[in-house]
Design a protein around this motif. Structure first.
Motif, PDB file in Angstrom:
ATOM      1  N   ALA A  29       0.721  -1.121  -0.006  1.00  0.00           N
ATOM      2  CA  ALA A  29       0.347   0.412  -0.252  1.00  0.00           C
ATOM      3  C   ALA A  29       1.093   1.728   0.209  1.00  0.00           C
ATOM      4  O   ALA A  29       0.390   2.544  -0.462  1.00  0.00           O
ATOM      5  CB  ALA A  29      -0.951   0.060   1.142  1.00  0.00           C
ATOM      6  N   ARG A  30       1.668   1.108   0.427  1.00  0.00           N
ATOM      7  CA  ARG A  30       2.885   2.449   0.401  1.00  0.00           C
ATOM      8  C   ARG A  30       3.503   2.388  -0.656  1.00  0.00           C
ATOM      9  O   ARG A  30       4.032   3.306  -1.112  1.00  0.00           O
ATOM     10  CB  ARG A  30       3.891   2.144   2.181  1.00  0.00           C
ATOM     11  N   PHE A  31       3.714   1.374  -0.703  1.00  0.00           N
ATOM     12  CA  PHE A  31       4.203   1.207  -2.246  1.00  0.00           C
ATOM     13  C   PHE A  31       3.625   1.611  -3.702  1.00  0.00           C
ATOM     14  O   PHE A  31       4.395   2.739  -4.580  1.00  0.00           O
ATOM     15  CB  PHE A  31       5.178  -0.020  -3.267  1.00  0.00           C
ATOM     16  N   THR A  32       2.477   2.023  -3.991  1.00  0.00           N
ATOM     17  CA  THR A  32       1.521   1.558  -4.773  1.00  0.00           C
ATOM     18  C   THR A  32       1.243   3.005  -4.321  1.00  0.00           C
ATOM     19  O   THR A  32       0.097   3.848  -5.279  1.00  0.00           O
ATOM     20  CB  THR A  32       0.710   1.172  -4.783  1.00  0.00           C
ATOM     21  N   ALA A  33       1.494   3.821  -2.760  1.00  0.00           N
ATOM     22  CA  ALA A  33       1.110   5.460  -3.086  1.00  0.00           C
ATOM     23  C   ALA A  33      -0.821   5.212  -2.742  1.00  0.00           C
ATOM     24  O   ALA A  33      -1.347   6.209  -3.990  1.00  0.00           O
ATOM     25  CB  ALA A  33       1.253   6.294  -3.816  1.00  0.00           C
ATOM     26  N   GLY A  34      -1.277   3.742  -2.079  1.00  0.00           N
ATOM     27  CA  GLY A  34      -3.128   4.548  -2.167  1.00  0.00           C
ATOM     28  C   GLY A  34      -3.426   3.102  -3.659  1.00  0.00           C
ATOM     29  O   GLY A  34      -4.556   3.089  -3.119  1.00  0.00           O
ATOM     30  N   ASP A  35      -2.762   3.151  -4.320  1.00  0.00           N
ATOM     31  CA  ASP A  35      -3.178   2.009  -6.024  1.00  0.00           C
ATOM     32  C   ASP A  35      -3.671   0.372  -5.267  1.00  0.00           C
ATOM     33  O   ASP A  35      -3.331  -0.033  -4.196  1.00  0.00           O
ATOM     34  CB  ASP A  35      -2.600   2.319  -6.653  1.00  0.00           C
ATOM     35  N   ASP A  36      -4.259   0.123  -6.209  1.00  0.00           N
ATOM     36  CA  ASP A  36      -4.642  -1.366  -6.286  1.00  0.00           C
ATOM     37  C   ASP A  36      -3.090  -2.617  -5.244  1.00  0.00           C
ATOM     38  O   ASP A  36      -2.254  -2.353  -6.090  1.00  0.00           O
ATOM     39  CB  ASP A  36      -5.324  -1.814  -7.117  1.00  0.00           C
ATOM     40  N   THR A  37      -3.045  -2.857  -4.351  1.00  0.00           N
ATOM     41  CA  THR A  37      -2.064  -3.597  -4.346  1.00  0.00           C
ATOM     42  C   THR A  37      -2.297  -5.561  -4.540  1.00  0.00           C
ATOM     43  O   THR A  37      -1.493  -6.135  -4.442  1.00  0.00           O
ATOM     44  CB  THR A  37      -1.680  -3.668  -2.597  1.00  0.00           C
ATOM     45  N   LEU A  38      -4.045  -5.835  -5.011  1.00  0.00           N
ATOM     46  CA  LEU A  38      -3.478  -7.421  -5.607  1.00  0.00           C
ATOM     47  C   LEU A  38      -2.726  -7.701  -5.818  1.00  0.00           C
ATOM     48  O   LEU A  38      -2.160  -8.898  -5.070  1.00  0.00           O
ATOM     49  CB  LEU A  38      -5.331  -7.272  -5.533  1.00  0.00           C
ATOM     50  N   ALA A  39      -2.338  -7.465  -7.262  1.00  0.00           N
ATOM     51  CA  ALA A  39      -1.595  -8.607  -7.955  1.00  0.00           C
ATOM     52  C   ALA A  39      -0.143  -8.472  -7.070  1.00  0.00           C
ATOM     53  O   ALA A  39       0.747  -9.370  -7.667  1.00  0.00           O
ATOM     54  CB  ALA A  39      -1.025  -7.600  -9.093  1.00  0.00           C
ATOM     55  N   LEU A  40       0.331  -7.073  -6.281  1.00  0.00           N
ATOM     56  CA  LEU A  40       1.179  -7.452  -5.741  1.00  0.00           C
ATOM     57  C   LEU A  40       1.501  -8.547  -4.417  1.00  0.00           C
ATOM     58  O   LEU A  40       2.532  -8.737  -3.978  1.00  0.00           O
ATOM     59  CB  LEU A  40       2.061  -5.801  -5.210  1.00  0.00           C
ATOM     60  N   GLU A  41       0.295  -8.074  -3.832  1.00  0.00           N
ATOM     61  CA  GLU A  41      -0.173  -9.106  -2.891  1.00  0.00           C
ATOM     62  C   GLU A  41       0.003 -10.747  -3.488  1.00  0.00           C
ATOM     63  O   GLU A  41       0.913 -11.594  -2.466  1.00  0.00           O
ATOM     64  CB  GLU A  41      -1.212  -9.022  -1.810  1.00  0.00           C
ATOM     65  N   VAL A  42      -0.182 -10.613  -4.291  1.00  0.00           N
ATOM     66  CA  VAL A  42      -0.347 -12.581  -4.780  1.00  0.00           C
ATOM     67  C   VAL A  42       1.048 -12.830  -5.587  1.00  0.00           C
ATOM     68  O   VAL A  42       1.650 -14.274  -5.058  1.00  0.00           O
ATOM     69  CB  VAL A  42      -0.949 -12.528  -5.953  1.00  0.00           C
ATOM     70  N   ALA A  43       1.779 -11.888  -6.075  1.00  0.00           N
ATOM     71  CA  ALA A  43       3.289 -11.729  -6.701  1.00  0.00           C
ATOM     72  C   ALA A  43       3.892 -12.251  -5.078  1.00  0.00           C
ATOM     73  O   ALA A  43       4.828 -13.013  -5.245  1.00  0.00           O
ATOM     74  CB  ALA A  43       3.740 -11.519  -6.517  1.00  0.00           C
ATOM     75  N   GLY A  44       3.849 -11.493  -4.152  1.00  0.00           N
ATOM     76  CA  GLY A  44       3.973 -12.040  -2.034  1.00  0.00           C
ATOM     77  C   GLY A  44       3.883 -13.642  -2.181  1.00  0.00           C
ATOM     78  O   GLY A  44       4.541 -13.895  -1.470  1.00  0.00           O
TER      79      GLY A  44
END
Length: 193
Positions: A29-44
């Motif tokens: 959430a910090r990295f995307t500056a509030g944009d959607d985090t779902l794809a990045l969470e899935v990658a993690g």
């Protein structure tokens, strides 16, 4: 988002019951500056699952001196024909570079688990083949590995496992397509060295 449940592993559940890692979500959430985090969470999550599986898979090899890469090549050689496989074939099937496989075969050869032999039909070609000692190593590793994989995938239905395999291979296929596009466009390849 309302969190319903916190587990002993630090994972939590969304209101729909889906697991998530609050540390990853917060960082993304910090990295995307509030944009959607779902794809990045899935990658993690995929990365974490991959690491967990590799740690479990290689656990039995710890005292045996084989890296996960060498173990992977040895298992591929154990399933090959009696002739063996070329370095290129091993690299392609493992999704790594020929240079990487050459080093892994060097290690296996040094340990007496594999050997290089001339090709039967073309004496100029060199193939890697598993040795009897390598086959015995694989046989002693087979049962513990099967038990470990059964434990790590405990509670998953056959349908869930098939769906997980399908989704992971879609990721692999997307990566291959993207890598091919980047190579054709003159960009930087994302393939492993």
């Amino acid at each position: 988002m309302k969190h319903v449940h916190k587990s002993s592993t630090g994972l939590e559940r969304d209101s729909d019951g889906s697991l998530f890692d609050p540390r990853v979500r917060s960082a993304m959430a910090r990295f995307t500056a509030g944009d959607d985090t779902l794809a990045l969470e899935v990658a993690g999550a995929v990365r974490g699952a991959s690491h967990a599986i590799e740690r479990m898979r290689s656990h039995g090899a710890q005292g045996r001196g084989l890296s996960a890469g060498a173990l992977d090549i040895l298992i591929r050689l154990s399933a090959a024909t009696e002739d063996g496989l070329s370095i290129g074939e091993l690299a392609q099937s493992a999704g790594v570079s020929s240079r990487n496989v050459t080093g892994l075969v060097d290690t296996l050869e040094r340990d007496g688990l594999a050997q290089r032999v001339p090709g039967r039909h073309d004496r100029r070609s060199v193939l890697a083949r598993i040795t009897p000692a390598g086959q015995a190593w694989v046989e002693s590793f087979r049962r513990p590995t099967q038990a470990a994989m059964a434990a790590i995938f405990r509670g998953f239905t056959p349908d869930e496992l098939a769906q997980m395999r399908h989704l992971c291979l879609r990721l692999v296929d997307n990566h291959r397509q993207l890598d091919q596009y980047l190579n054709q466009a003159g960009g930087t390849s994302t393939a492993q060295p």
